[in-house]
Design an enzyme around this catalytic site. Structure first.
Site, PDB file in Angstrom:
ATOM      1  N   TRP A 272       0.834  -1.215   0.000  1.00 51.07           N
ATOM      2  CA  TRP A 272       0.000   0.000   0.000  1.00 51.07           C
ATOM      3  C   TRP A 272       0.861   1.255   0.000  1.00 51.07           C
ATOM      4  O   TRP A 272       0.394   2.345  -0.301  1.00 51.07           O
ATOM      5  CB  TRP A 272      -0.957   0.008   1.206  1.00 51.07           C
ATOM      6  CG  TRP A 272      -0.314   0.208   2.561  1.00 51.07           C
ATOM      7  CD1 TRP A 272       0.812  -0.403   3.031  1.00 51.07           C
ATOM      8  CD2 TRP A 272      -0.747   1.081   3.616  1.00 51.07           C
ATOM      9  NE1 TRP A 272       1.093   0.015   4.309  1.00 51.07           N
ATOM     10  CE2 TRP A 272       0.156   0.931   4.695  1.00 51.07           C
ATOM     11  CE3 TRP A 272      -1.798   1.960   3.763  1.00 51.07           C
ATOM     12  CZ2 TRP A 272       0.036   1.622   5.900  1.00 51.07           C
ATOM     13  CZ3 TRP A 272      -1.918   2.659   4.958  1.00 51.07           C
ATOM     14  CH2 TRP A 272      -1.022   2.492   6.007  1.00 51.07           C
ATOM     15  N   ASP A 273       2.151   1.080   0.293  1.00 52.88           N
ATOM     16  CA  ASP A 273       3.109   2.188   0.286  1.00 52.88           C
ATOM     17  C   ASP A 273       2.977   3.021  -0.997  1.00 52.88           C
ATOM     18  O   ASP A 273       3.104   4.241  -0.973  1.00 52.88           O
ATOM     19  CB  ASP A 273       4.552   1.652   0.337  1.00 52.88           C
ATOM     20  CG  ASP A 273       4.827   0.738   1.528  1.00 52.88           C
ATOM     21  OD1 ASP A 273       3.910   0.025   1.943  1.00 52.88           O
ATOM     22  OD2 ASP A 273       5.963   0.723   2.020  1.00 52.88           O
TER      23      ASP A 273
ATOM     24  N   GLU B 150       0.624  -3.284  12.567  1.00 52.35           N
ATOM     25  CA  GLU B 150       0.660  -4.747  12.400  1.00 52.35           C
ATOM     26  C   GLU B 150       0.894  -5.509  13.699  1.00 52.35           C
ATOM     27  O   GLU B 150       0.890  -6.738  13.701  1.00 52.35           O
ATOM     28  CB  GLU B 150       1.758  -5.117  11.398  1.00 52.35           C
ATOM     29  CG  GLU B 150       1.427  -4.682   9.983  1.00 52.35           C
ATOM     30  CD  GLU B 150       2.469  -5.113   8.949  1.00 52.35           C
ATOM     31  OE1 GLU B 150       3.641  -5.285   9.338  1.00 52.35           O
ATOM     32  OE2 GLU B 150       2.104  -5.260   7.770  1.00 52.35           O
TER      33      GLU B 150
ATOM     34  N   LYS C 175       2.761  -0.154  16.257  1.00 53.80           N
ATOM     35  CA  LYS C 175       3.953  -0.106  15.409  1.00 53.80           C
ATOM     36  C   LYS C 175       4.033   1.217  14.645  1.00 53.80           C
ATOM     37  O   LYS C 175       5.099   1.780  14.467  1.00 53.80           O
ATOM     38  CB  LYS C 175       3.885  -1.279  14.425  1.00 53.80           C
ATOM     39  CG  LYS C 175       5.061  -1.369  13.475  1.00 53.80           C
ATOM     40  CD  LYS C 175       4.913  -2.594  12.583  1.00 53.80           C
ATOM     41  CE  LYS C 175       6.027  -2.692  11.567  1.00 53.80           C
ATOM     42  NZ  LYS C 175       5.817  -3.803  10.639  1.00 53.80           N
ATOM     43  N   GLN C 176       2.888   1.691  14.175  1.00 57.74           N
ATOM     44  CA  GLN C 176       2.901   2.861  13.290  1.00 57.74           C
ATOM     45  C   GLN C 176       1.565   3.581  13.353  1.00 57.74           C
ATOM     46  O   GLN C 176       0.595   3.050  13.893  1.00 57.74           O
ATOM     47  CB  GLN C 176       3.178   2.404  11.865  1.00 57.74           C
ATOM     48  CG  GLN C 176       2.101   1.515  11.275  1.00 57.74           C
ATOM     49  CD  GLN C 176       2.630   0.636  10.145  1.00 57.74           C
ATOM     50  OE1 GLN C 176       3.106  -0.477  10.390  1.00 57.74           O
ATOM     51  NE2 GLN C 176       2.527   1.114   8.918  1.00 57.74           N
TER      52      GLN C 176
HETATM   53  C1  BGC Z   1       4.700  -1.847   7.573  1.00 58.93           C
HETATM   54  C2  BGC Z   1       3.702  -1.800   6.438  1.00 58.93           C
HETATM   55  C3  BGC Z   1       4.446  -1.468   5.160  1.00 58.93           C
HETATM   56  C4  BGC Z   1       5.570  -2.450   4.921  1.00 58.93           C
HETATM   57  C5  BGC Z   1       6.393  -2.097   3.698  1.00 58.93           C
HETATM   58  C6  BGC Z   1       5.799  -2.844   7.244  1.00 58.93           C
HETATM   59  O1  BGC Z   1       6.769  -2.812   8.249  1.00 58.93           O
HETATM   60  O2  BGC Z   1       4.062  -2.235   8.763  1.00 58.93           O
HETATM   61  O3  BGC Z   1       2.719  -0.844   6.695  1.00 58.93           O
HETATM   62  O4  BGC Z   1       3.560  -1.515   4.095  1.00 58.93           O
HETATM   63  O5  BGC Z   1       6.428  -2.448   6.031  1.00 58.93           O
HETATM   64  O6  BGC Z   1       6.940  -0.834   3.807  1.00 58.93           O
END
Ligand code: BGC
Length: 700
Positions: free
Chosen positions: A317-318, A459, A562-563
């Site tokens: 999704w980035d 995540e 995490k984010q």
């Molecule tokens: C993140 C995801 C991201 C992926 C690739 C993961 O660590 O949690 O949101 O899409 O890395 O960058």
């Protein structure tokens, strides 16, 4: 890594500890080929990689990943039996990456002589990479020179390539090597032709042709100050490309590349009135994305760009959320290709849905060619035991299908290009609706649809119910696109649609459960989040038992995320929520956020800009924009190596400047702006170029 800020990224020292980070920061690429910033004499141990976009291979039962090709730029000089490399000894070593020209210059001084080289990966002809290499002898003596194609490639889960044929021809000053490689799984043929033009006669050189190397080795008697040069032009052809052209000209190719890249960079540059460090950071973000977009191929941009095989070379999704906005500004051909990649991936999304027992299109969390889901059910390992850990990223991170819709919607808002949307998005829209409808659970008591057993952007909390980001994103994207597609007349795409009607979609949307803010204005990240232990990431860190331990297990019992999750929702849909709610959620979630993903800081920076916390915003913006300059990202998730470049963080850096500080809003092909600059940035200017406009925007 030590470097200075300027118009070029410069490294003026050498340390073997920096090998991976330097290779990543000094990457050259053109959206199709990526060449890590390694040295001519480096080999697989130094992680040399010529990474190819969009071709994947599975070796045995390991993860399917992108391919690293044979290395055609290998040159080694030995003096008195010792390889001249800063790993052994050097007096001075400097690397400089020009952001304006996309070329890498090297200067290494040894007691015995000086290596100077210039390398490019052509933006104008994406099959080509080249290098101008020279060695000036400091002593009148013999030097052993070896150059050619190094077949021992660095890879994470390989080997992926078989040699079909490899032949070398020498003629006076010329060496031509033709190699044909085949991937093991899909039997894709990749051809490479490399022309080496040496300043010195090489017809009597030894030709080496074995399993690991093909090229020449020769002894040159060089006088003091005599210069030996090797010009290299390599062309790589994949099965869908036309065959080799009859003529090649390295100088012409180089000049064309410089012309095109300079024009592209100047057009795409964002200028700010602030510190040199800030300007350099944003220049680097722009460079990092420009080298990854393709005008000609409908591939997309992997999460680690073309810096290697981390994250399987897959697309996340980035791309739609963090990178696409930059290309929408003035590189619409690239933006369209990124979206067409998802259209081509519909087949994979339909298959994935079936595999997990749903209808419609469930897009791949880690997408490879034709939308193939590369995400393993065991995506991290226990750092101590090496045992795989069951993760639910592939099966439960359902927001990905709405992220794809969000990408199309952003394109439409920037361009009002309805034809494109009808052709490439309508089918996806219908299939994504079917997917969410089948994934949802209807609560007969409340009369609402819930999305249970999902993972949001954070995540660390897997298999949760009603993740706010997911529910709202599904609702907003389907609602907006329905408004565009349902024109209610014969022109409507629905006129030809047999199965699904606007009424069905509307009634589903009206009943989607959208978590409301509590009395303090906080939107709960998912049902039950408020009941978790309230500790900060700093405290959680002290509970880790091993180095690189995967945080997910312990974090899931706490509020540590995490984010950015709810914050991402509020930052992307800032007009849908009041300032009070945005403020309250920013303050609430920030202390619990680890920023363990490079995607996190920019979303906080964006929201902070919106709610007037400009000091926070500027700090977080710089953090996101400088990730690959400073090498500050995480290198391991559990036992899995996750290093490489972070184009989404670069994209997030750009997004913050545009949508945050310039208040850019695109709606139905029209743009509006407002001055929301932090005090560190006095002015911003950038260009918008669409089919109808070419405007210079100035915010001050
Ligand atoms: C993140 C995801 C991201 C992926 C690739 C993961 O660590 O949690 O949101 O899409 O890395 O960058």
């Amino acid at each position: 890594m030590s470097k200075i800020w300027g118009d070029r990224l410069t490294l003026k020292s050498f340390s073997t500890d920096d090998t991976y980070q330097v290779g990543t920061s000094f990457l050259l690429a053109n959206g199709h080929l990526g060449y890590r910033g390694t040295l001519s004499e480096d080999k697989k141990d130094q992680m040399v990689a010529l990474n190819l976009c969009g071709v994947y291979d599975q070796y045995e039962n390991k993860w399917r990943e992108s391919i690293n090709l044979y290395n055609p730029l290998y040159i080694e000089i030995r003096y008195h039996d010792q390889v001249l490399t800063p790993r052994n000894a050097s007096l001075k070593h400097e690397l400089a990456l020009s952001l304006l020209k996309a070329e890498l210059n090297r200067h290494t001084d040894f007691d015995a002589g000086t290596i100077i080289s210039r390398r490019f990966v052509s933006i104008s002809d994406d099959q080509v990479l080249g290098e101008f290499f020279s060695f000036r002898a400091k002593k009148t003596d013999q030097y052993e020179v070896t150059f050619g194609v190094d077949k021992e490639v660095y890879e994470i889960n390989g080997p992926h390539l078989e040699t079909v044929s490899c032949a070398a021809k020498t003629d006076h000053h010329l060496l031509i090597i033709e190699s044909i490689m085949k991937t093991k799984e899909c039997k894709q043929i990749i051809k490479m032709r490399t022309i080496y033009t040496c300043s010195h006669e090489i017809s009597s050189a030894d030709v080496i042709n074995n399993d690991v190397f093909i090229g020449v080795k020769t002894l040159f008697e060089l006088k003091q100050n005599e210069v030996m040069k090797v010009d290299i032009m390599s062309r790589i052809i994949i099965s869908s490309d036309n065959d080799f052209p009859s003529k090649e000209n390295l100088n012409e190719s180089y000049k064309q590349h410089i012309r095109e890249f300079e024009a592209l960079f100047k057009r795409s540059r964002i200028l700010l009135d602030g510190t040199k460090e800030a300007q350099f950071a944003i220049d680097f973000c722009v460079y990092s994305l420009l080298i990854l977009g393709s005008k000609t191929r409908t591939t997309s941009i992997p999460a680690r760009g073309l810096s290697g095989q981390v994250y399987k070379g897959a697309v996340f999704w980035d791309t739609e959320i963090f990178m696409l906005p930059f290309f929408l500004l003035n590189n619409l051909d690239i933006a369209r290709n990124l979206l067409i990649y998802r259209y081509d991936g519909l087949e994979g999304a339909l298959k994935k849905s079936k595999r997990f027992g749903y209808d419609g299109a469930f897009y791949a969390w880690e997408s490879q060619e034709n939308g193939f889901e590369a995400c393993s059910l065991y995506n991290v390992t226990d750092a101590k035991t090496g045992q795989p850990i069951r993760t639910y990223f592939a099966d439960k991170q359902i927001h990905i299908s709405a992220d794809v819709l969000y990408g199309f919607l952003s394109y439409y808002q920037a361009t009002k290009d309805l034809d494109f949307l009808k052709r490439y998005c309508f089918r996806i829209f219908i299939e994504v609706y079917k997917f969410y409808r089948s994934y949802s659970t209807f609560d007969v008591i409340t009369g609402q649809y819930h999305f249970n057993d999902v993972i949001g952007p954070d995540e660390y909390h897997e298999r949760v119910n009603d993740n706010a980001f997911t529910n709202y994103l599904i609702y907003f994207t389907l609602r907006e696109l329905l408004g565009i597609f349902d024109t209610g007349d014969n022109n409507s795409c629905f006129a030809a649609e047999k199965e699904i009607t606007p009424v069905m979609i509307r009634s589903f949307l009206e009943s989607i459960y959208l978590p409301k803010p509590n009395q303090d204005g906080i939107i709960e990240q998912f049902a039950g989040y408020f009941l978790l232990e309230a500790v900060t990431p700093e405290v959680l860190k002290t509970r880790m038992e091993t180095q690189n331990e995967y945080w997910g297990k312990k974090a899931s019992l706490t509020k540590v995320i995490k984010q950015a999750d709810v914050v991402t929702l509020l930052a992307l849909f800032k007009d849908q929520f009041s300032s009070k709610i945005k403020q309250a959620n920013y303050e609430y979630y920030l202390p619990y956020t680890e920023h363990g993903s490079s995607l996190s800081s920019s979303m906080y920076a964006l929201l902070a800009a919106d709610i007037g916390k400009s000091d926070d915003s500027y700090r977080l913006w710089l953090k996101s924009a400088q990730i690959d300059l400073r090498g500050t990202s995480k290198m391991f998730a559990g036992g899995i190596f996750i290093g490489g470049s972070h184009p989404a963080a670069a994209g997030g850096g750009i997004l913050t400047l545009l949508h945050g500080y310039s208040g850019l809003v695109a709606k139905d092909g029209k743009y509006s702006f407002s001055n929301n600059l932090p005090q560190e940035i006095k002015k911003l200017s950038f260009r918008i170029k669409t089919a109808k406009k070419n405007r210079l925007i100035k915010i001050s």
